[in-house]
Write a protein that holds these residues in place. Structure first.
Motif, short mmCIF file in Angstrom:
data_model
loop_
_atom_site.label_atom_id
_atom_site.label_comp_id
_atom_site.label_asym_id
_atom_site.label_seq_id
_atom_site.Cartn_x
_atom_site.Cartn_y
_atom_site.Cartn_z
N ASN A 126 151.67 57.62 -1.31
CA ASN A 126 153.04 57.26 0.75
C ASN A 126 154.39 57.00 -0.17
O ASN A 126 154.70 56.03 -1.59
CB ASN A 126 151.97 55.52 0.09
N VAL A 127 154.63 57.72 0.78
CA VAL A 127 156.28 57.35 0.36
C VAL A 127 156.91 55.74 1.15
O VAL A 127 158.31 55.70 0.91
CB VAL A 127 157.37 58.54 0.57
N ALA A 128 156.20 55.15 1.62
CA ALA A 128 156.72 53.80 2.11
C ALA A 128 155.48 53.03 1.72
O ALA A 128 154.86 53.35 2.11
CB ALA A 128 157.24 54.21 3.25
N ASP A 129 155.81 51.60 2.79
CA ASP A 129 154.54 50.67 2.30
C ASP A 129 153.97 51.26 4.08
O ASP A 129 154.38 51.31 5.03
CB ASP A 129 155.27 49.17 2.58
N ASN A 130 153.38 51.31 4.35
CA ASN A 130 152.30 51.93 5.43
C ASN A 130 150.85 51.35 5.14
O ASN A 130 149.95 52.09 5.72
CB ASN A 130 151.75 53.75 5.26
#
Length: 191
Positions: A126-130
């Motif tokens: 994950n490269v963002a909060d998903n």
């Protein structure tokens, strides 16, 4: 030596930054963009960790691609070799997305099809909060979520480099890096 350098570096960082760098990696993914150190959550996701380690120890990930890259979402790999041939896998594993771990920036989760218990070798970072990928209920594949089983503890800047590579389509695959991003080898570290 690496631990000493890390200790000296983290001694000067604020407590918040220290919390993100205090764990030693269990696995290092050596990629064409640099190394990514991963801490595994064996207690919370034992089946996913065992599965990931079995693929890593067998050399399955060596010479595979990050074949799906979406900035502000995730980078996915572990399933295709550099010729875009899908690698053979073992049987799917049980989905452990109900383990309480969340799909937050820097975490690793098992990739799967729409069926909740279909994960094999592919994983994503994950490269963002998903949060929309988190477990909600067992009613459907959509609500089951994606099982988090680790987190990046070293090399998140490498992941950030990967997430920004230009992408396009290749056959039925979308969001494929135009210049291959290769997992050269997965190194499982000893205790």
């Amino acid at each position: 030596m690496r631990r000493l350098a890390l200790a000296l570096l983290t001694a000067t960082l604020p407590a918040l930054a220290l919390a993100q760098t205090d764990a030693a990696p269990d696995v290092v993914l050596h990629t064409s963009e640099g190394a990514i150190g991963i801490e595994l959550y064996e207690e919370q996701a034992p089946k996913s960790v065992e599965n990931f380690l079995a693929y890593a120890e067998s050399g399955h990930y060596d010479g595979t691609l990050f074949h799906r890259v979406i900035d502000d979402f995730m980078v996915q790999g572990g399933g295709f070799d550099t010729d875009f041939t899908q690698k053979a896998t073992r049987e799917p594993i049980e989905n452990e997305a109900d383990n309480g771990l969340k799909n937050r920036r820097g975490t690793l989760a098992m990739a799967r099809t729409g069926a909740p218990h279909s994960a094999t070798a592919q994983f994503f970072i994950n490269v963002a909060d998903n949060g929309f990928l988190d477990h909600v209920s067992t009613q459907s594949g959509r609500t089951w979520g994606y099982a988090v089983f680790g987190r990046v503890v070293d090399g998140m800047e490498v992941v950030d480099t990967i997430k920004r590579v230009p992408t396009g389509n290749r056959g039925r695959l979308q969001n494929v890096p135009k210049t291959p991003v290769i997992i050269e080898r997965a190194e499982v570290l000893g205790d």
